[in-house]
Design an enzyme around this catalytic site. Structure first.
Site, mmCIF file in Angstrom:
data_model
loop_
_atom_site.group_PDB
_atom_site.id
_atom_site.type_symbol
_atom_site.label_atom_id
_atom_site.label_comp_id
_atom_site.label_asym_id
_atom_site.label_seq_id
_atom_site.Cartn_x
_atom_site.Cartn_y
_atom_site.Cartn_z
ATOM 1 N N LYS A 186 2.294 -3.967 2.802
ATOM 2 C CA LYS A 186 3.447 -3.170 3.229
ATOM 3 C C LYS A 186 4.145 -2.545 2.031
ATOM 4 C CE LYS A 186 7.335 -3.307 6.452
ATOM 5 N NZ LYS A 186 8.048 -2.247 5.734
ATOM 6 N N GLY A 188 6.685 -1.713 -0.705
ATOM 7 C CA GLY A 188 7.546 -2.654 -1.420
ATOM 8 C C GLY A 188 6.768 -3.771 -2.086
ATOM 9 N N LYS A 189 5.558 -4.055 -1.594
ATOM 10 C CA LYS A 189 4.733 -5.053 -2.253
ATOM 11 C C LYS A 189 4.193 -4.477 -3.565
ATOM 12 C CE LYS A 189 5.152 -8.082 1.051
ATOM 13 N NZ LYS A 189 6.182 -7.389 1.845
ATOM 14 N N VAL A 190 3.780 -5.372 -4.486
ATOM 15 C CA VAL A 190 3.260 -4.895 -5.768
ATOM 16 C C VAL A 190 2.022 -4.022 -5.531
ATOM 17 C CG1 VAL A 190 2.387 -5.580 -8.026
ATOM 18 C CG2 VAL A 190 4.176 -6.938 -6.924
ATOM 19 N N LEU A 191 1.148 -4.460 -4.649
ATOM 20 C CA LEU A 191 0.025 -3.645 -4.196
ATOM 21 C C LEU A 191 0.311 -3.250 -2.759
ATOM 22 C CD1 LEU A 191 -2.842 -2.468 -4.454
ATOM 23 C CD2 LEU A 191 -3.723 -4.693 -3.705
#
Length: 378
Positions: A186, A188-191
């Site tokens: 999603k 906002g995640k780092v990946l």
């Protein structure tokens, strides 16, 4: 990252990456999708497995779908119990309920960095089938200790590493230590790819059942005498897989940027009265998913809510974070209270970070936090 450098690093050739993605998307949309399978989804799975050093990656439509798929791939369902961190979000517990199992909430230690293993031991019953640690704010605790306890009690381990991409413990990546690790893509995640998820496992049987479950049990897995069940549409869309691949190719820079952001806020706020910097990524393998501090002011939860109104996004003030065992929707599953989890949430300032937060914005956050802490009168 050099020890004294806390400046957020810009993603390498960000404009070039965006141009390449747009060109690839144009080519993808110019032709009909191949009904025989997902080209970019399959490539993403191969690249994730190679990058993380596991045998299998299975791409799905969300982090929640990854957890649900992992539980069903382990044949966890009605009549079973899953021991899960109370220091977690409802999205980590909902898949247990979706699977028909019963969540049993386990308290954290007083620092919030790991489970309370005494509380865990007290709550293991003959119905318990799995442990589901949640690495909230990207901190994985001690998964190796958890794995040893799981082995002693004959329990599977499903790691919720949705916020812990890139975090390491003892040289091992979070989400690669248990039977299966679950991740979110999603925004906002780092990946990220806007939406999506994946699971990692070294077990061939879990991977095979997960691939079937995510696509209405097609192809059907060998059930070895178990009754057939209905699967789900948890496939990851091709355009999202393409975006995830582009970001995976620059993951090390994206992860370094997140650590830089967290370190910068820590440096700017170290001497602020009432704001005790909890940890910084440079001290261990934590990915710095959020900037974390302990609020040593009166009514810390109200202070976090006040900061949100002043434009500083944070877990408590912006999203109303409470321990999962206190969620009204999960009340039927709550028995003994988890006091450490409640105390940790109420006193933790977890500032939400994204790839778009430049140095100027972070300095503004720090200025606001420092000013409001000095003026705070609840």
């Amino acid at each position: 990252m050099t020890p004294g450098d806390t400046r957020p690093a810009a993603p390498p050739d960000a404009a070039g990456v965006e141009e390449a993605v747009v060109a690839d998307l144009a080519r993808l949309l110019a032709r009909m999708p191949d009904p025989a399978g997902s080209v970019h989804g399959a490539a993403l799975e191969r690249e994730l497995a190679a990058t993380t050093g596991v045998r299998h990656a299975v791409a799905v439509s969300s982090g929640t779908a990854a957890l649900h798929t992992a539980l069903r791939a382990l044949h966890i369902g009605p009549g079973d119990e899953v021991l899960v961190s109370a220091l977690s979000v409802i999205m980590s517990v909902a898949p247990i309920v979706h699977a028909g199992a019963r969540p049993v909430f386990v308290d954290c230690d007083p620092t919030g960095t790991d489970l309370d293993y005494n509380d865990l031991a007290r709550k293991v019953t003959p119905s318990a089938k799995a442990l589901l640690p949640v690495y909230l704010w990207g901190r994985p605790g001690d998964p190796a200790r958890l794995a040893r306890m799981a082995m002693d009690h004959g329990l599977a381990v499903v790691e919720d590493a949705c916020q812990a991409q890139g975090s390491r413990v003892g040289g091992r990546l979070a989400g690669t230590i248990g039977d299966v690790g679950c991740f979110s893509l999603k925004d906002g995640k780092v990946l990220s790819s806007g939406e999506g998820g994946y699971l990692l496992t070294d077990r061939d049987d879990i991977a095979q059942r997960a691939r079937s479950f995510r696509s209405h049990q097609q192809p059907s897995p060998p059930e070895n005498g178990r009754p057939a069940e209905v699967g789900y549409n948890y496939r990851l869309a091709e355009p999202l897989a393409l975006i995830a691949r582009a970001n995976l190719a620059r993951f090390h820079t994206l992860a370094a940027r997140r650590r830089h952001q967290s370190c910068l806020l820590a440096e700017l706020l170290t001497s602020t009265p009432g704001i005790d910097v909890t940890d910084v990524p440079a001290r261990r393998g934590w990915n710095g998913y959020n900037f974390l501090a302990t609020v040593a002011l009166d009514e810390p939860r109200a202070f976090c809510e006040h900061l949100a109104r002043r434009g500083v996004p944070n877990s408590v003030g912006t999203f109303g974070l409470i321990p999962a065992d206190q969620r009204p929707a999960l009340a039927p599953f709550t028995t003994a209270p988890c006091p450490h989890a409640a105390a940790v949430v109420d006193r933790t300032l977890a500032v939400v970070l994204t790839d778009h937060d430049d140095e100027q914005r972070l300095a503004g956050y720090a200025q606001t936090i420092s000013r409001e802490a000095r003026q705070w009168r609840p």
